[in-house]
Design an enzyme around this catalytic site. Structure first.
Site, short mmCIF file in Angstrom:
data_model
loop_
_atom_site.label_atom_id
_atom_site.label_comp_id
_atom_site.label_asym_id
_atom_site.label_seq_id
_atom_site.Cartn_x
_atom_site.Cartn_y
_atom_site.Cartn_z
N HIS A 285 -85.72 63.22 -24.87
CA HIS A 285 -85.37 62.00 -25.59
C HIS A 285 -84.32 62.28 -26.66
O HIS A 285 -83.30 61.59 -26.77
CB HIS A 285 -86.66 61.43 -26.21
CG HIS A 285 -86.48 60.27 -27.11
ND1 HIS A 285 -86.90 58.99 -26.81
CD2 HIS A 285 -85.94 60.17 -28.35
CE1 HIS A 285 -86.61 58.18 -27.80
NE2 HIS A 285 -86.04 58.87 -28.76
N GLU A 286 -84.53 63.34 -27.42
CA GLU A 286 -83.61 63.67 -28.50
C GLU A 286 -82.23 64.05 -27.95
O GLU A 286 -81.21 63.64 -28.48
CB GLU A 286 -84.16 64.83 -29.34
CG GLU A 286 -85.45 64.52 -30.08
CD GLU A 286 -85.25 63.49 -31.19
OE1 GLU A 286 -84.11 63.27 -31.62
OE2 GLU A 286 -86.25 62.88 -31.61
N HIS A 289 -80.25 61.04 -27.07
CA HIS A 289 -79.58 60.39 -28.20
C HIS A 289 -78.25 61.07 -28.48
O HIS A 289 -77.24 60.43 -28.75
CB HIS A 289 -80.45 60.48 -29.46
CG HIS A 289 -81.52 59.44 -29.54
ND1 HIS A 289 -81.27 58.10 -29.34
CD2 HIS A 289 -82.83 59.53 -29.80
CE1 HIS A 289 -82.40 57.42 -29.48
NE2 HIS A 289 -83.36 58.27 -29.75
N HIS A 392 -83.16 51.98 -29.43
CA HIS A 392 -84.22 52.19 -28.43
C HIS A 392 -84.47 50.88 -27.70
O HIS A 392 -84.13 49.81 -28.19
CB HIS A 392 -85.52 52.62 -29.12
CG HIS A 392 -85.41 53.92 -29.84
ND1 HIS A 392 -85.10 54.02 -31.16
CD2 HIS A 392 -85.56 55.20 -29.40
CE1 HIS A 392 -85.06 55.29 -31.52
NE2 HIS A 392 -85.33 56.03 -30.47
ZN ZN Z 1 -85.30 58.00 -30.46
#
Ligand code: ZN
Length: 624
Positions: A285-286, A289, A392
């Site tokens: 997830h990171e 980003h 998100h």
């Molecule tokens: Zn996030």
């Protein structure tokens, strides 16, 4: 960023049973939340419930953040050319591009990982877990999932200027530092970019005499440089954060991120088996980003031909910058405001304004997923701080999609996120790597375009299940009769509805007297509560209650309700329904209550919990 509002909920049954036998107090924790502590005395259990921190990403009581880089600190590699006017036919090939690689043929994303020295302060077992498994695994997932459309190879990142002041050198049509180039260039606030990753830098004194600083080396043969650090920064301490990430440099022509970082907060790491999946989901997830999933980059998105979807300012070559939001603005070809009239909340209806990402592939995927042909796009998160809001998917709509702002359970990167990555204009996604999102699948426009209160009320009127939502407070029920297995049968679930100590914001109130009238079983306890205090434990899901994995905390140990982890086994002396957690275990209902005989069979206790985790031994029989 990313991902464990493990509903840190708790396996309530063992607590209840413990209480029956030993009068212990169990600690019940809803995983997503964690701010206010309030004691609820319900029957004979002491339960703690928490109100949710709506910023960042809680992972088992902790959070993960995405920080947008400050505008002045966002650098553009090869920034000598960044003020060049764009034209359709202008084909920019950096002089250091590796000619052996085809420029136009999309190729698999290559991520170069650079570990900051802070990372090596981890104890050897943590270092091994992260460096040998978690980080390479997360990177491999995105390298296998994405191809880069416009290759910039190798990378030489831009150097920052002293005082971050730039001038435009008219004679060479390039940008230079106003006074001098910085001695060091950082990616984010903490990581110093190694010299060999940096391009030369020009500075012009009095806008006249220009000098180059720094030797240009060969660069890094990759599409993206990912810096991994483990600095116990103020971001870690201030908010009990697990990790945070961002991009830090964009390539100058197509503006794809080419440099970014993930900082792992040292206090958050664990080698427990049951923490490994969430840690991996968090890293994926990171990294995403940093690769582009950020509201700060929406304004840079390109169409399928590589042209900007948001008009650029001719003098800067960038999208318009909004000083109020601190972000580059995206045009209505990327994000649109949508008004939802008749939005049902509490005892009334309001007009709700939402923001939706409306790019073509995302639009097609969400319409297909929800089976709603009039859906305008994918709803973006409206709550949280700048690192959560808009950056998100909306939690109410996408629940366990990995790019929602909080990890709850069973995180999946769906085709919708893959479509997003294609719609950036920078990547081609390999959809076979996407995972199945079951939440909301085929539930239609009533589910995706209306409030969860509307959905629950209309389903109740038709005597239909209100799934995927739920509407009971486990603490007020005989929870032993309320457990359910999830669809995959790999975890035990409970409804995450709680009573808050404060009123829920008006637009997120999902209960009213109608609920009371239709819940005869709730009449005993409901009068004690105000409907404005009732909601799901996950604030980012607009306080809509839904079935969630449970975890329970006792003696400072947190166990959860995922069947495959042996460490989730109840203590032998409290394993009243003979559960068996482990890699071969699944969730089953045995439909009837169990009787436990004690005191040499003179006393009898009924254990009404009828759902638990059991080892599957005769699996082949099920197949037959
Ligand atoms: Zn996030």
């Amino acid at each position: 960023m990313i991902e464990n509002n493990y509903r840190a909920f708790d396996q309530i049954a063992p607590i209840l049973i413990t209480d029956l036998f030993e009068r212990h107090n169990g600690l019940l924790v809803f995983g997503s939340i964690m701010v206010e502590l309030k004691l609820l005395i319900v029957s004979f259990i002491a339960l703690y419930s928490f109100a949710q921190i709506i910023e960042c990403l809680p992972v088992r009581k902790k959070k993960i953040c995405h920080f947008l880089p400050e505008n002045e600190k966002l650098l553009f590699s090869n920034f000598k050319r960044r003020n060049h006017p764009r034209s359709k036919n202008y084909r920019h090939i950096p002089f250091y591009i590796n000619k052996e690689l085809s420029y136009d043929e999309p190729t698999n994303l290559i991520i170069h990982t650079h570990y900051d020295k802070s990372f090596y302060d981890f104890p050897s077992n943590i270092l091994k877990l992260y460096k040998d498994y978690l980080i390479p695994e997360a990177i491999k997932y995105w390298e296998n999932s994405l191809k880069v459309k416009y290759r910039y190879f190798p990378i030489l990142l831009g150097r920052s200027c002293v005082n971050l002041q730039l001038v435009f050198d008219d004679s060479t049509k390039s940008v230079a530092c106003e006074t001098d180039c910085s001695e060091t260039t950082k990616c984010g606030d903490y990581i110093t970019i190694p010299e060999e990753h940096l391009d030369t830098c020009k500075y012009c004194v009095n806008n006249k005499s220009c000098t180059n600083r720094g030797k240009q080396k060969g660069g890094i043969k990759a599409d993206f440089i990912l810096y991994i650090s483990a600095i116990d920064s103020r971001h870690c301490n201030a908010s009990n954060t697990v990790a945070f990430a961002s991009y830090c440099q964009l390539e100058s022509k197509y503006n794809r991120p080419v440099g970014g970082y993930v900082n792992i907060c040292p206090h958050s790491v664990s080698t427990k088996k049951s923490d490994i999946d969430p840690a991996l989901a968090t890293l994926k997830h990171e990294i995403l980003h940093a690769l582009g999933f950020s509201a700060g980059l929406f304004g840079f998105f390109l169409d399928a031909n590589g042209n900007p979807l948001t008009e650029r300012n001719p003098s800067t070559g960038k999208p318009p910058f909004n000083t109020k939001t601190n972000m580059y603005e995206a045009s209505s070809r990327v994000v649109q405001n949508v008004k939802r009239s008749n939005w049902k909340i509490g005892n009334k209806r309001i007009t709700r304004n939402i923001k939706m990402l409306i790019t073509p592939k995302v639009l097609a995927e969400v319409r297909k997923h929800f089976n709603c042909s009039t859906l305008e796009g994918a709803e973006l998160e409206d709550q949280g701080d700048i690192g959560t809001r808009l950056t998100h998917w909306e939690k109410r709509v996408f629940e366990n999609e990995a790019m929602t702002g909080t990890y709850t359970q069973n995180s999946v990167f769906s085709k919708i996120t893959f479509a997003f990555l294609e719609d950036t204009g920078w990547y081609i996604a390999n959809y076979s790597m996407a995972e199945e999102l079951r939440w909301g699948s085929n539930l239609g426009c009533d589910f995706v375009k209306k409030s969860c209160k509307s959905w629950m009320d209309s389903r109740r009127e038709k005597n239909l299940s209100i799934q995927p939502f739920c509407d009971y407070i486990p603490a007020n029920e005989n929870v032993n009769t309320k457990y359910e297995c999830n669809e995959q049968r790999d975890a035990v679930l409970l409804c995450n509805m709680v009573e808050y100590s404060h009123e829920i914001p008006t637009i997120y109130r999902n209960f009213d007297s109608y609920y009371h009238q239709n819940h005869s079983h709730a009449k005993n306890w409901l009068p004690r509560y105000s409907f404005s205090h009732l909601g799901g434990s996950v604030a980012l899901a607009d306080y809509c209650p839904f079935m969630q994995q449970v975890s329970w905390s006792m003696n400072n140990e947190i166990r959860d309700s995922r069947c495959i982890y042996e460490e989730n086994s109840p203590d032998k002396s409290k394993n009243y329904i003979l559960e068996n957690y482990g890699s071969k275990s699944k969730c089953f209902s045995h439909s009837r209550s169990w009787l436990i005989y004690t005191n040499e069979c003179t006393s009898r206790i009924t254990v009404s919990k009828t759902i638990g985790c059991y080892q599957v031994i005769f699996y082949f029989l099920f197949k037959i």
